[in-house]
Motif scaffolding. Structure first.
Motif, PDB file in Angstrom:
ATOM      1  N   MET A 275       0.882  -1.209  -0.095  1.00  0.00           N
ATOM      2  CA  MET A 275       0.066   0.040   0.002  1.00  0.00           C
ATOM      3  C   MET A 275       0.953   1.368   0.194  1.00  0.00           C
ATOM      4  SD  MET A 275      -2.903   1.148   2.780  1.00  0.00           S
ATOM      5  CE  MET A 275      -3.955  -0.523   2.744  1.00  0.00           C
ATOM      6  N   LYS A 276       1.855   1.284   0.723  1.00  0.00           N
ATOM      7  CA  LYS A 276       2.795   2.554   0.883  1.00  0.00           C
ATOM      8  C   LYS A 276       3.366   2.601  -0.678  1.00  0.00           C
ATOM      9  CE  LYS A 276       6.820   4.310   3.403  1.00  0.00           C
ATOM     10  NZ  LYS A 276       7.913   4.148   4.441  1.00  0.00           N
ATOM     11  N   VAL A 277       3.837   1.832  -1.314  1.00  0.00           N
ATOM     12  CA  VAL A 277       4.653   1.924  -2.776  1.00  0.00           C
ATOM     13  C   VAL A 277       3.234   2.297  -3.536  1.00  0.00           C
ATOM     14  CG1 VAL A 277       5.215   0.683  -4.491  1.00  0.00           C
ATOM     15  CG2 VAL A 277       6.122  -0.027  -2.531  1.00  0.00           C
ATOM     16  N   ASN A 278       2.040   1.931  -3.404  1.00  0.00           N
ATOM     17  CA  ASN A 278       0.984   2.202  -4.346  1.00  0.00           C
ATOM     18  C   ASN A 278       0.453   3.760  -4.173  1.00  0.00           C
ATOM     19  OD1 ASN A 278       0.886  -0.129  -5.467  1.00  0.00           O
ATOM     20  ND2 ASN A 278      -0.675  -0.905  -4.204  1.00  0.00           N
ATOM     21  N   LEU A 279       0.594   4.191  -2.739  1.00  0.00           N
ATOM     22  CA  LEU A 279       0.183   5.517  -2.631  1.00  0.00           C
ATOM     23  C   LEU A 279       1.107   6.439  -2.660  1.00  0.00           C
ATOM     24  CD1 LEU A 279      -1.752   5.070   0.969  1.00  0.00           C
ATOM     25  CD2 LEU A 279      -2.703   4.985  -1.334  1.00  0.00           C
ATOM     26  N   THR A 280       2.549   6.021  -2.621  1.00  0.00           N
ATOM     27  CA  THR A 280       3.569   6.756  -3.241  1.00  0.00           C
ATOM     28  C   THR A 280       3.283   7.168  -4.631  1.00  0.00           C
ATOM     29  OG1 THR A 280       5.100   6.253  -1.202  1.00  0.00           O
ATOM     30  CG2 THR A 280       6.242   7.158  -3.245  1.00  0.00           C
ATOM     31  N   LYS A 281       3.292   6.222  -5.560  1.00  0.00           N
ATOM     32  CA  LYS A 281       2.960   6.301  -6.745  1.00  0.00           C
ATOM     33  C   LYS A 281       1.897   7.324  -7.216  1.00  0.00           C
ATOM     34  CE  LYS A 281       4.833   1.739  -8.411  1.00  0.00           C
ATOM     35  NZ  LYS A 281       4.524   0.512  -8.790  1.00  0.00           N
ATOM     36  N   MET A 282       0.712   7.160  -6.445  1.00  0.00           N
ATOM     37  CA  MET A 282      -0.332   8.011  -6.917  1.00  0.00           C
ATOM     38  C   MET A 282      -0.101   9.622  -6.093  1.00  0.00           C
ATOM     39  SD  MET A 282      -3.373   5.638  -5.199  1.00  0.00           S
ATOM     40  CE  MET A 282      -4.529   6.981  -4.897  1.00  0.00           C
ATOM     41  N   GLY A 283       0.914   9.698  -5.361  1.00  0.00           N
ATOM     42  CA  GLY A 283       1.220  11.133  -5.158  1.00  0.00           C
ATOM     43  C   GLY A 283       0.543  11.457  -3.513  1.00  0.00           C
ATOM     44  N   TRP A 284      -0.028  10.417  -2.762  1.00  0.00           N
ATOM     45  CA  TRP A 284      -0.654  10.704  -1.741  1.00  0.00           C
ATOM     46  C   TRP A 284       0.597  10.579  -0.417  1.00  0.00           C
ATOM     47  CZ3 TRP A 284      -5.799   7.731  -0.822  1.00  0.00           C
ATOM     48  CH2 TRP A 284      -6.751   8.229  -1.693  1.00  0.00           C
ATOM     49  N   LEU A 285       1.433   9.999  -0.798  1.00  0.00           N
ATOM     50  CA  LEU A 285       2.791   9.803   0.254  1.00  0.00           C
ATOM     51  C   LEU A 285       3.803  10.644  -0.292  1.00  0.00           C
ATOM     52  CD1 LEU A 285       2.376   6.325   1.710  1.00  0.00           C
ATOM     53  CD2 LEU A 285       1.462   8.448   2.696  1.00  0.00           C
ATOM     54  N   PRO A 286       4.569  11.242   0.323  1.00  0.00           N
ATOM     55  CA  PRO A 286       4.625  11.154   1.987  1.00  0.00           C
ATOM     56  C   PRO A 286       3.854  12.051   2.682  1.00  0.00           C
ATOM     57  CG  PRO A 286       6.758  12.382   1.105  1.00  0.00           C
ATOM     58  CD  PRO A 286       5.976  11.710  -0.108  1.00  0.00           C
ATOM     59  N   ASP A 287       3.507  13.058   1.994  1.00  0.00           N
ATOM     60  CA  ASP A 287       2.745  14.054   2.747  1.00  0.00           C
ATOM     61  C   ASP A 287       1.371  14.819   2.195  1.00  0.00           C
ATOM     62  OD1 ASP A 287       4.061  15.415   1.166  1.00  0.00           O
ATOM     63  OD2 ASP A 287       5.430  16.553   2.747  1.00  0.00           O
ATOM     64  N   ASN A 288       0.596  14.138   1.401  1.00  0.00           N
ATOM     65  CA  ASN A 288      -0.415  14.657   0.654  1.00  0.00           C
ATOM     66  C   ASN A 288      -1.569  13.782   0.841  1.00  0.00           C
ATOM     67  OD1 ASN A 288      -1.478  16.521  -0.989  1.00  0.00           O
ATOM     68  ND2 ASN A 288      -1.165  15.465  -2.915  1.00  0.00           N
ATOM     69  N   MET A 289      -1.839  13.305   1.889  1.00  0.00           N
ATOM     70  CA  MET A 289      -3.101  12.443   2.100  1.00  0.00           C
ATOM     71  C   MET A 289      -4.412  13.161   2.040  1.00  0.00           C
ATOM     72  SD  MET A 289      -2.165   9.239   2.752  1.00  0.00           S
ATOM     73  CE  MET A 289      -3.604   8.465   3.564  1.00  0.00           C
ATOM     74  N   PRO A 290      -5.251  12.929   1.499  1.00  0.00           N
ATOM     75  CA  PRO A 290      -6.500  13.471   1.551  1.00  0.00           C
ATOM     76  C   PRO A 290      -7.024  13.879   2.705  1.00  0.00           C
ATOM     77  CG  PRO A 290      -6.810  11.714  -0.270  1.00  0.00           C
ATOM     78  CD  PRO A 290      -5.440  11.362   0.577  1.00  0.00           C
ATOM     79  N   ALA A 291      -7.865  15.025   2.948  1.00  0.00           N
ATOM     80  CA  ALA A 291      -8.356  15.564   4.275  1.00  0.00           C
ATOM     81  C   ALA A 291      -9.242  14.480   4.994  1.00  0.00           C
ATOM     82  CB  ALA A 291      -9.108  16.774   4.255  1.00  0.00           C
ATOM     83  N   GLU A 292     -10.006  13.410   4.138  1.00  0.00           N
ATOM     84  CA  GLU A 292     -10.817  12.592   4.888  1.00  0.00           C
ATOM     85  C   GLU A 292     -10.076  11.515   5.670  1.00  0.00           C
ATOM     86  OE1 GLU A 292     -12.973  10.394   1.742  1.00  0.00           O
ATOM     87  OE2 GLU A 292     -11.611  11.171   0.518  1.00  0.00           O
ATOM     88  N   PHE A 293      -8.933  11.311   5.476  1.00  0.00           N
ATOM     89  CA  PHE A 293      -7.916  10.383   6.098  1.00  0.00           C
ATOM     90  C   PHE A 293      -7.071  11.000   7.141  1.00  0.00           C
ATOM     91  CE2 PHE A 293      -8.493   8.274   2.040  1.00  0.00           C
ATOM     92  CZ  PHE A 293      -9.046   7.091   2.496  1.00  0.00           C
ATOM     93  N   VAL A 294      -7.253  12.242   7.362  1.00  0.00           N
ATOM     94  CA  VAL A 294      -6.204  13.090   8.430  1.00  0.00           C
ATOM     95  C   VAL A 294      -7.054  13.133   9.865  1.00  0.00           C
ATOM     96  CG1 VAL A 294      -5.282  15.230   9.065  1.00  0.00           C
ATOM     97  CG2 VAL A 294      -5.557  14.593   6.721  1.00  0.00           C
ATOM     98  N   ARG A 295      -6.298  12.513  10.705  1.00  0.00           N
ATOM     99  CA  ARG A 295      -7.003  12.474  12.206  1.00  0.00           C
ATOM    100  C   ARG A 295      -5.730  12.772  13.134  1.00  0.00           C
ATOM    101  NH1 ARG A 295     -10.518  11.918   9.581  1.00  0.00           N
ATOM    102  NH2 ARG A 295     -12.602  10.603   9.975  1.00  0.00           N
ATOM    103  N   LYS A 296      -5.508  13.853  13.557  1.00  0.00           N
ATOM    104  CA  LYS A 296      -4.573  14.343  14.301  1.00  0.00           C
ATOM    105  C   LYS A 296      -5.207  14.314  15.870  1.00  0.00           C
ATOM    106  CE  LYS A 296      -2.149  16.980  11.018  1.00  0.00           C
ATOM    107  NZ  LYS A 296      -1.067  15.855  10.866  1.00  0.00           N
ATOM    108  N   PRO A 297      -4.285  14.356  17.007  1.00  0.00           N
ATOM    109  CA  PRO A 297      -4.766  14.541  18.473  1.00  0.00           C
ATOM    110  C   PRO A 297      -5.545  15.763  18.604  1.00  0.00           C
ATOM    111  CG  PRO A 297      -2.541  13.750  18.286  1.00  0.00           C
ATOM    112  CD  PRO A 297      -2.728  13.887  16.879  1.00  0.00           C
ATOM    113  N   LYS A 298      -6.443  15.902  19.247  1.00  0.00           N
ATOM    114  CA  LYS A 298      -7.151  17.270  19.591  1.00  0.00           C
ATOM    115  C   LYS A 298      -6.394  18.006  20.544  1.00  0.00           C
ATOM    116  CE  LYS A 298     -11.796  15.310  18.172  1.00  0.00           C
ATOM    117  NZ  LYS A 298     -13.199  15.228  18.607  1.00  0.00           N
ATOM    118  N   ALA A 299      -6.166  19.196  20.402  1.00  0.00           N
ATOM    119  CA  ALA A 299      -5.457  19.987  21.564  1.00  0.00           C
ATOM    120  C   ALA A 299      -6.331  20.195  22.832  1.00  0.00           C
ATOM    121  CB  ALA A 299      -5.287  21.515  20.758  1.00  0.00           C
TER     122      ALA A 299
END
Length: 315
Positions: A291-315
């Motif tokens: 999956m990491k290889v595939n998402l890198t080819k798609m341009g999502w990785l290393p740091d371009n994941m769609p917003a719907e996948f972003v989950r960061k700790p709440k402040a």
């Protein structure tokens, strides 16, 4: 087991718009097998019969079904439509194939069980193929539970209990995609199906003429947290997940979900020679590497994941 016939022509129901059906079409094509995605809808018996007679497949792969969008809660509000496809349609395919002596592989579900006193969570005691379904909390699972004993009556039918299927990408049907998008997840060990390994296995089983019911998951169980920990390791180190209980989960879903362990002794015993099936944790690790290889080819990785996948700790 039915007589093994050379796999010359494959007709796939659910190949045009279905996820697993589409993947099976790619697999057959890659192996040089003549393959066609069925045009007929499985609930229309006459058109299915006509297509079988015109194309004359040696094997049928039945991957059509009603799971609902975005999830199985849809089936709770659309019961007649669910029955028409999951019960009537599936029986049409099995019956018409049996009448013509065509081997039929049905991609069914293992979400017809829940942990109980005889199969406690964490015990390593899984449900076997001969066990009767004990989970009917969702209408989707009810229809599947009705179906399996009837399908098992057809001597030309191979019934595969798929659970929480996982692919090497983040397509919306992927179990990883679903839980990665949730605000909160439960943390319960489950049997699951890594498609990269299991779909080629299903083709090998059909070629060998295997029939009857099989628990179709990688051996062992893995928890939601273990899955997301691998997701963090390989896909998004900044991802943060939060757990909640089954009781809390019940407040935000219409129908309960199945959690269980399936025994894969029969599957591994009868698996055709040369087919590699890893335990679920090894299979998941390898899946995330791909999956990491595939998402890198798609341009999502290393740091371009769609917003719907972003989950960061709440402040």
């Amino acid at each position: 087991m039915s007589e093994a016939k050379e796999m010359k022509k494959v007709l796939i129901f659910g190949g045009k718009t279905g996820w697993i059906g589409g993947l099976m079409n790619e697999l057959c094509t890659k192996e040089g097998i003549e393959v066609k995605n069925a045009d007929s809808r499985i609930e229309n018996r006459e058109t299915v019969a006509k297509e079988l007679d015109e194309f004359q497949p040696t094997h049928v792969l039945m991957a059509a079904g009603m799971t609902g969008r975005p999830n199985i809660d849809w089936c709770e509000d659309n019961k007649p439509e669910t029955i028409r496809v999951n019960v009537i349609g599936t029986l049409n395919i099995a019956d018409l194939c049996n009448m013509r002596g065509i081997h039929c592989t049905v991609y069914a579900t293992g979400c017809i069980f829940k942990y109980d006193d005889a199969h406690p969570l964490g015990s390593g005691v899984g449900f076997k193929e001969e066990d009767a379904p004990n989970f009917d909390g969702s209408f989707y699972s009810q229809t599947k539970g009705y179906m399996e004993p009837m399908l098992a009556c057809y001597p030309s039918c191979l019934i595969l209990r798929v659970r929480m299927p996982i692919s090497d990408d983040l397509i919306h049907r992927n179990f990883v995609t679903k839980i990665a998008k949730y605000e909160k997840i439960i943390n319960i060990p489950n049997s699951m199906t890594i498609l990269h390994e299991m779909l080629p296995a299903s083709l090998a089983m059909a070629k060998n003429g295997l029939t009857g019911v099989y628990n179709f998951t990688n051996p062992g169980v893995i928890s939601h947290n273990e899955v997301m920990d691998m997701y963090i390791k390989y896909i998004d180190p900044t991802y943060h997940y939060t757990n909640f209980t089954e009781e809390e989960q019940a407040k935000v879903i219409k129908a309960p979900r199945s959690n269980n362990e399936l025994d894969t002794t029969k599957l591994m015993r009868d698996m055709p020679e040369g087919v590699v099936i890893n335990d679920i944790k090894t299979a998941y690790d390898l899946c995330f590497q791909r999956m990491k290889v595939n998402l890198t080819k798609m341009g999502w990785l290393p740091d371009n994941m769609p917003a719907e996948f972003v989950r960061k700790p709440k402040a």
